[in-house]
Scaffold this motif. Structure first.
Motif, PDB file in Angstrom:
ATOM      1  N   THR A  23     -17.264 -48.171 -19.957  1.00  0.00           N
ATOM      2  CA  THR A  23     -17.413 -47.484 -18.481  1.00  0.00           C
ATOM      3  C   THR A  23     -18.767 -47.322 -18.173  1.00  0.00           C
ATOM      4  OG1 THR A  23     -15.226 -46.492 -18.849  1.00  0.00           O
ATOM      5  CG2 THR A  23     -16.802 -45.299 -17.506  1.00  0.00           C
ATOM      6  N   ARG A  24     -19.609 -46.634 -19.210  1.00  0.00           N
ATOM      7  CA  ARG A  24     -20.961 -46.298 -19.037  1.00  0.00           C
ATOM      8  C   ARG A  24     -21.950 -47.494 -18.490  1.00  0.00           C
ATOM      9  NH1 ARG A  24     -20.470 -42.999 -24.821  1.00  0.00           N
ATOM     10  NH2 ARG A  24     -19.223 -41.203 -23.728  1.00  0.00           N
ATOM     11  N   THR A  25     -21.644 -48.622 -19.300  1.00  0.00           N
ATOM     12  CA  THR A  25     -22.302 -49.839 -18.953  1.00  0.00           C
ATOM     13  C   THR A  25     -22.052 -50.573 -17.696  1.00  0.00           C
ATOM     14  OG1 THR A  25     -21.162 -50.856 -20.537  1.00  0.00           O
ATOM     15  CG2 THR A  25     -23.351 -50.143 -21.216  1.00  0.00           C
ATOM     16  N   GLY A  26     -20.889 -50.090 -17.045  1.00  0.00           N
ATOM     17  CA  GLY A  26     -20.159 -50.676 -15.664  1.00  0.00           C
ATOM     18  C   GLY A  26     -19.500 -51.905 -15.957  1.00  0.00           C
ATOM     19  N   HIS A  27     -19.045 -52.162 -17.122  1.00  0.00           N
ATOM     20  CA  HIS A  27     -18.365 -53.398 -17.080  1.00  0.00           C
ATOM     21  C   HIS A  27     -16.751 -53.443 -16.736  1.00  0.00           C
ATOM     22  CE1 HIS A  27     -21.961 -55.273 -18.688  1.00  0.00           C
ATOM     23  NE2 HIS A  27     -21.987 -54.524 -19.570  1.00  0.00           N
ATOM     24  N   SER A  28     -16.499 -53.437 -15.679  1.00  0.00           N
ATOM     25  CA  SER A  28     -15.135 -53.219 -15.146  1.00  0.00           C
ATOM     26  C   SER A  28     -14.327 -54.437 -15.523  1.00  0.00           C
ATOM     27  CB  SER A  28     -15.129 -53.241 -13.536  1.00  0.00           C
ATOM     28  OG  SER A  28     -15.504 -54.296 -13.024  1.00  0.00           O
ATOM     29  N   THR A  29     -14.626 -55.558 -15.802  1.00  0.00           N
ATOM     30  CA  THR A  29     -13.893 -56.668 -16.398  1.00  0.00           C
ATOM     31  C   THR A  29     -13.213 -55.937 -17.665  1.00  0.00           C
ATOM     32  OG1 THR A  29     -14.799 -58.259 -15.071  1.00  0.00           O
ATOM     33  CG2 THR A  29     -13.244 -59.023 -16.977  1.00  0.00           C
ATOM     34  N   ILE A  30     -14.181 -55.864 -18.680  1.00  0.00           N
ATOM     35  CA  ILE A  30     -13.938 -55.045 -19.785  1.00  0.00           C
ATOM     36  C   ILE A  30     -13.125 -54.012 -19.874  1.00  0.00           C
ATOM     37  CG2 ILE A  30     -14.653 -54.208 -22.163  1.00  0.00           C
ATOM     38  CD1 ILE A  30     -15.588 -57.122 -21.571  1.00  0.00           C
ATOM     39  N   VAL A  31     -13.337 -53.050 -18.887  1.00  0.00           N
ATOM     40  CA  VAL A  31     -12.370 -51.553 -18.784  1.00  0.00           C
ATOM     41  C   VAL A  31     -11.193 -52.189 -18.424  1.00  0.00           C
ATOM     42  CG1 VAL A  31     -11.989 -49.738 -17.330  1.00  0.00           C
ATOM     43  CG2 VAL A  31     -14.370 -50.302 -18.105  1.00  0.00           C
ATOM     44  N   GLU A  32     -10.986 -53.189 -17.612  1.00  0.00           N
ATOM     45  CA  GLU A  32      -9.338 -53.689 -17.179  1.00  0.00           C
ATOM     46  C   GLU A  32      -8.681 -54.154 -18.225  1.00  0.00           C
ATOM     47  OE1 GLU A  32      -7.668 -56.026 -13.247  1.00  0.00           O
ATOM     48  OE2 GLU A  32      -9.516 -56.339 -13.810  1.00  0.00           O
ATOM     49  N   TYR A  33      -9.487 -54.970 -19.013  1.00  0.00           N
ATOM     50  CA  TYR A  33      -8.842 -55.505 -20.234  1.00  0.00           C
ATOM     51  C   TYR A  33      -8.177 -54.557 -21.174  1.00  0.00           C
ATOM     52  CZ  TYR A  33      -8.240 -58.318 -24.357  1.00  0.00           C
ATOM     53  OH  TYR A  33      -7.354 -58.831 -25.796  1.00  0.00           O
ATOM     54  N   LEU A  34      -9.260 -53.626 -21.565  1.00  0.00           N
ATOM     55  CA  LEU A  34      -9.031 -52.406 -22.579  1.00  0.00           C
ATOM     56  C   LEU A  34      -7.621 -51.706 -22.100  1.00  0.00           C
ATOM     57  CD1 LEU A  34     -12.281 -51.149 -23.352  1.00  0.00           C
ATOM     58  CD2 LEU A  34     -11.078 -52.490 -24.930  1.00  0.00           C
ATOM     59  N   LEU A  35      -7.683 -51.362 -20.704  1.00  0.00           N
ATOM     60  CA  LEU A  35      -6.615 -50.800 -20.163  1.00  0.00           C
ATOM     61  C   LEU A  35      -5.201 -51.563 -20.293  1.00  0.00           C
ATOM     62  CD1 LEU A  35      -8.307 -49.351 -17.038  1.00  0.00           C
ATOM     63  CD2 LEU A  35      -7.641 -48.245 -19.020  1.00  0.00           C
ATOM     64  N   SER A  36      -5.360 -52.743 -20.013  1.00  0.00           N
ATOM     65  CA  SER A  36      -4.092 -53.698 -20.221  1.00  0.00           C
ATOM     66  C   SER A  36      -3.756 -53.768 -21.713  1.00  0.00           C
ATOM     67  CB  SER A  36      -4.399 -55.196 -19.528  1.00  0.00           C
ATOM     68  OG  SER A  36      -5.547 -55.743 -20.362  1.00  0.00           O
ATOM     69  N   SER A  37      -4.503 -53.618 -22.590  1.00  0.00           N
ATOM     70  CA  SER A  37      -4.459 -53.824 -24.065  1.00  0.00           C
ATOM     71  C   SER A  37      -3.750 -52.233 -24.554  1.00  0.00           C
ATOM     72  CB  SER A  37      -5.491 -54.080 -24.710  1.00  0.00           C
ATOM     73  OG  SER A  37      -6.022 -55.344 -24.493  1.00  0.00           O
ATOM     74  N   GLY A  38      -3.638 -51.251 -23.665  1.00  0.00           N
ATOM     75  CA  GLY A  38      -3.122 -50.028 -23.881  1.00  0.00           C
ATOM     76  C   GLY A  38      -3.848 -48.969 -24.678  1.00  0.00           C
ATOM     77  N   VAL A  39      -4.945 -49.106 -24.582  1.00  0.00           N
ATOM     78  CA  VAL A  39      -5.934 -48.060 -25.282  1.00  0.00           C
ATOM     79  C   VAL A  39      -5.806 -46.792 -24.546  1.00  0.00           C
ATOM     80  CG1 VAL A  39      -7.876 -49.718 -25.375  1.00  0.00           C
ATOM     81  CG2 VAL A  39      -7.896 -48.679 -23.230  1.00  0.00           C
ATOM     82  N   LYS A  40      -6.122 -45.791 -25.584  1.00  0.00           N
ATOM     83  CA  LYS A  40      -5.835 -44.253 -25.173  1.00  0.00           C
ATOM     84  C   LYS A  40      -6.897 -44.054 -24.089  1.00  0.00           C
ATOM     85  CE  LYS A  40      -4.603 -42.978 -29.678  1.00  0.00           C
ATOM     86  NZ  LYS A  40      -4.861 -42.523 -31.103  1.00  0.00           N
ATOM     87  N   ILE A  41      -6.191 -43.908 -22.772  1.00  0.00           N
ATOM     88  CA  ILE A  41      -7.157 -43.718 -21.677  1.00  0.00           C
ATOM     89  C   ILE A  41      -7.868 -42.148 -21.467  1.00  0.00           C
ATOM     90  CG2 ILE A  41      -5.395 -42.943 -20.220  1.00  0.00           C
ATOM     91  CD1 ILE A  41      -6.424 -44.589 -17.841  1.00  0.00           C
TER      92      ILE A  41
END
Length: 281
Positions: A184-202
């Motif tokens: 999030t801090r580095t602005g990588h939205s594709t990574i954020v989207e993948y992490l969210l789809s992997s069920g990380v603790k939001i």
């Protein structure tokens, strides 16, 4: 130990790819500088002057062609191995390991070849290192694992390889930052989207009590804000200052309005030049 880490340096937009030693050295120096800026912005920390002195001593100890961040006990073979990880040279990595080299050798900031390859997105190197026994949970001086570095560099491929080898996507560093915070801090939205789809603790909170949503709002990561809210981020969580992400938005808007009003008053008394008329298109 935590106090000694606080002024060691967080997210830093990074270029990808290094094609020669000179570029690799320049890349390493820029990454180190950006990381320190990120950490200082979030909460301060270890004495930067001391770190600079350490780097100067390292430069004096080793040949000018060697990266400034090679380990104090390293050999030229080790230096080549570390640089190869940053440059994605699979053949050099393979030979070093075949000759019995330690896959977890590290530089003065305790970053391993796996950290470097993950940052640069060299998935083949990441894969090889893991298959040859590299410690996926090896912590650098900030407690960051390889997955933190992959998220910092914006490498989805590296994140996927690490996940497939058992990387914990909710792991926290010494600032309690998760990979989601870092992406999030580095602005990588594709990574954020993948992490969210992997069920990380939001809604995980860092040392300041901030969630990824707090960071996204604070840094104006609008696309990531939308991703987090759509994934169910709690907008009512307060950080250590008692501020929610929504309140940060309001504060940001208030600060902008206050600045504009103050500027207008200065303009009225002639302390600020009048606005130029916009050019006709």
């Amino acid at each position: 130990m935590e106090d000694s880490v606080q002024s060691a340096a967080s997210a830093m937009d990074f270029d990808t790819g290094v094609v020669n030693k000179a570029q690799a050295e320049e890349r390493t120096q820029r990454i180190t500088s950006d990381l320190r800026c990120e950490i200082l912005h979030l909460s301060g920390g270890e004495n930067i002057a001391n770190l600079c002195n350490t780097k100067k001593m390292t430069k004096k100890t080793y040949s000018p062609v060697v990266c400034v961040e090679i380990p104090a006990t390293g050999t030229m073979a080790t230096a080549e191995f570390m640089n190869a990880a940053s440059q994605g040279k699979v053949d050099v990595i393979d030979k070093y390991l075949a000759d019995g080299g330690n896959p977890d050798v590290h530089d003065d900031l305790k970053r391993t070849a796996l950290h470097r390859a993950s940052l640069e997105g060299h998935t083949a190197v990441v894969q090889m290192l893991l298959e040859k026994g590299a410690d996926i949970n090896f912590k650098d001086r900030l407690g960051s694992r390889a997955v933190h570095w992959a998220c910092r560099g914006g490498s989805l491929g590296a994140v996927k390889v690490l996940k497939n080898h058992g990387a914990d996507l909710n792991i926290k560093d010494k600032l309690y930052s998760t990979p989601l915070h870092v992406a999030t801090r580095t602005g990588h939205s594709t990574i954020v989207e993948y992490l969210l789809s992997s069920g990380v603790k939001i809604n995980s909170r860092d040392r300041e009590g901030d969630t990824a949503l707090h960071d996204a709002v604070h840094l104006n990561r609008f696309k990531i804000v939308k991703l987090l809210i759509a994934a169910g981020a709690d907008t009512k969580i307060q950080n250590n200052k008692g501020v929610t992400a929504v309140q940060e938005v309001k504060q940001w808007q208030f600060d902008i309005m206050e600045t504009l009003q103050r500027l207008e008053k200065l303009r009225e008394v002639g302390l600020v030049p009048p606005e130029n008329n916009p050019r006709e298109q």
